[in-house]
Design an enzyme around this catalytic site. Structure first.
Site, mmCIF file in Angstrom:
data_model
loop_
_atom_site.group_PDB
_atom_site.id
_atom_site.type_symbol
_atom_site.label_atom_id
_atom_site.label_comp_id
_atom_site.label_asym_id
_atom_site.label_seq_id
_atom_site.Cartn_x
_atom_site.Cartn_y
_atom_site.Cartn_z
ATOM 1 C CD GLU A 183 26.696 48.854 31.692
ATOM 2 O OE1 GLU A 183 26.700 49.883 32.412
ATOM 3 O OE2 GLU A 183 26.585 47.701 32.145
ATOM 4 N N GLY A 212 31.445 47.005 33.634
ATOM 5 C CA GLY A 212 30.842 47.230 34.937
ATOM 6 C C GLY A 212 31.792 47.831 35.967
ATOM 7 C CD GLU A 261 35.723 48.694 61.107
ATOM 8 O OE1 GLU A 261 34.650 48.270 61.570
ATOM 9 O OE2 GLU A 261 35.896 48.939 59.886
ATOM 10 N N GLY A 311 31.303 49.155 52.655
ATOM 11 C CA GLY A 311 30.615 48.051 51.996
ATOM 12 C C GLY A 311 29.835 48.504 50.782
ATOM 13 C CG HIS A 358 64.561 25.572 44.781
ATOM 14 N ND1 HIS A 358 64.158 26.045 46.013
ATOM 15 C CD2 HIS A 358 65.893 25.845 44.675
ATOM 16 C CE1 HIS A 358 65.201 26.576 46.624
ATOM 17 N NE2 HIS A 358 66.268 26.467 45.845
#
Length: 474
Positions: free
Chosen positions: A39, A45, A209, A277, A450
């Site tokens: 790593e 990560g 957008e 993205g 419930h």
């Protein structure tokens, strides 16, 4: 101190310690394989450090601030002060606890941990360059390798992340101040989650957008609920526009956009967040030395056993393409490790759930009604609106619904779309139903506690049978 180049060997060499890599490493070690995990940044990560976990921490804090600010109808009045630096410090503490936990788990399972940047020398060897001047490098020979290098935010022309006013999602999740004005480029799941978060924290948010609605890929009635809620928070949407550039002013920056017809608009801001993205981190590995092939976007192609075109080299997680989800990466990591251990493992799951942590949340799994019909099924659909849920009413969150799709002749559950409170949790029940091959009757006849939100799943199943009690039958 390591100076120069030394050589070592391992059964399994894993590159990347995200949710795909570290899970694969632990499982491989559990199978008795000598396992080395490389790593270059931080254990956990993207997900643990600059993605899933920190974003959900911010979302939780922002939701809390919004809840107490808008609870007059419950007899509660409050005006919370947001200290972004303190919030970020708390978020960092959560991240540190989880990443240190990953490191401890790897060590406890006898995984060899190595810090550095790995590149392929050939199909059975990598070179690992260690950080820091004079630290040198080493060669590691392997019998099997698993590539789990993940993805990075996509950059667009004229918006370099190195420029201080331009944020990637990573930069946004390290913020120590709430910008007065924030322009967000992209209305996908990352853009919508962070737009909503910063609006609740006090930013004046404008979204640009190119497409004609938020959350492309989701059904219209799902995305519409999320967009309307965002608009109620003051978020301004500008569809059909692509961000073209920005420039500094005396008061901050101005972001410019352009339509396909060439019409230009401009928006004042303090920061601009680009969320269009993510792309795979495959270009740093020198894959050509190992003969590993990628597609034209850089994703590594794999089979259902996570193998690349080089049989003893596997790829898992975002670097291997869709679904780019942390939990999918972890499952793929387990499959890769078990295949290497000689077991008959494969990615044979019936469905993988997905969640978007907007307000309200979205949880989906399996097929929509249209997809079911396209695949030759005869779909029957059941729905339960949260406005008819007693538990939803007591939380004050009644937007949205549970929708279940089944095959009418057999009753088998094919999919579900949930938009509403705790959708990310509720989708697990339907995911399990699909995995087990359960029918709509199985869900409908299961007694649910419930009052709970989960009752809406049962009611949707009953609605598909035309036997709903607490909502009108379709």
């Amino acid at each position: 101190m390591v100076v120069g180049d030394i050589a070592t060997g391992t059964d399994v060499l894993i590159i990347g310690a995200g949710p795909g890599g570290y899970v694969a490493a632990i499982r491989a070690a559990q199978k008795g394989l000598d396992t080395t995990l490389v790593e270059r940044d931080s254990y956990g990560g993207t997900c643990l450090n600059v993605g899933c976990i920190p974003s959900k921490a911010f979302i939780t804090a922002a939701d809390l601030a919004d809840e107490v600010s808008n609870a007059e109808h419950m007899g509660i009045s409050a005006d919370p002060a947001v200290e972004m630096a303190t919030m970020t410090e708390w978020k960092d503490g959560v991240v540190d606890q989880l990443t240190s936990g990953v490191e401890k788990l790897c060590k406890a399972n006898q995984v060899n941990l190595l810090k550095g940047t790995a590149t392929f020398a050939d199909e059975n060897k990598v070179r690992v360059a260690h950080g820091g001047e004079g630290q040198g490098s080493e060669s590691i020979e392997f019998k099997h390798a698993i590539i789990a290098t993940g993805s990075r935010p996509i950059q667009i022309p004229n918006f370099a992340y190195a420029d201080e006013p331009v944020w990637s999602s990573t930069d946004a999740l390290a913020a120590t101040e709430v910008p007065d004005k924030l322009v967000v480029v992209g209305a996908g799941y990352i853009g919508m989650e962070l737009s909503t978060t910063f609006a609740k924290l006090g930013s004046d948010v404008t979204v640009i957008e190119m497409l004609d609605d938020v959350l492309p890929g989701y059904e219209d009635d799902v995305s519409r609920i999320v967009r309307k809620r965002a608009e109620s928070l003051g978020i301004e949407f500008n569809f059909g526009e692509g961000a073209s550039g920005w420039e500094e002013t005396d008061d901050g920056i101005v972001v410019t956009s352009e339509t396909e017809d060439g019409e230009e608009s401009s928006y004042e801001a303090d920061k601009v967040l680009v969320a269009v993205g993510r792309s795979p981190v495959s270009d740093t590995l020198e894959l050509e030395n190992a003969g590993v092939e990628t597609d034209d976007r850089g994703f590594i192609t794999t089979d259902d056993r996570t193998r690349t075109n080089v049989d003893h080299i596997h790829a898992v997680g975002d670097v291997a393409g869709e679904p780019m989800l942390a939990h999918a990466a972890s499952k793929e990591g387990i499959v890769a490790a078990e295949v290497i251990a000689g077991e008959p493992a494969a990615m044979d799951v019936q469905a993988i759930p997905a969640a978007v942590f907007t307000d309200p949340e979205i949880g989906t799994v399996g097929l929509t009604e249209a997809e079911a019909a396209d695949n030759g099924f005869e779909p029957v659909v059941g729905e339960m609106p949260f406005r008819a849920s007693g538990r939803a009413l007591t939380t004050g969150h009644t937007d949205g619904f549970v929708r279940i799709v089944a095959d009418e002749p057999t009753g088998f559950v094919l999919g579900a779309q949930i938009v509403g409170p705790e959708a990310s949790e509720l989708i697990a029940e339907v995911t399990l139903a699909i995995e087990l091959g359960a029918t709509i009757e199985d869900i409908a006849s299961t007694v649910h506690t419930h009052p709970t939100l989960a009752e809406a799943v049962m009611e949707a199943a009953e609605n598909a049978q035309g036997q709903a009690i607490h909502t009108l039958n379709r």
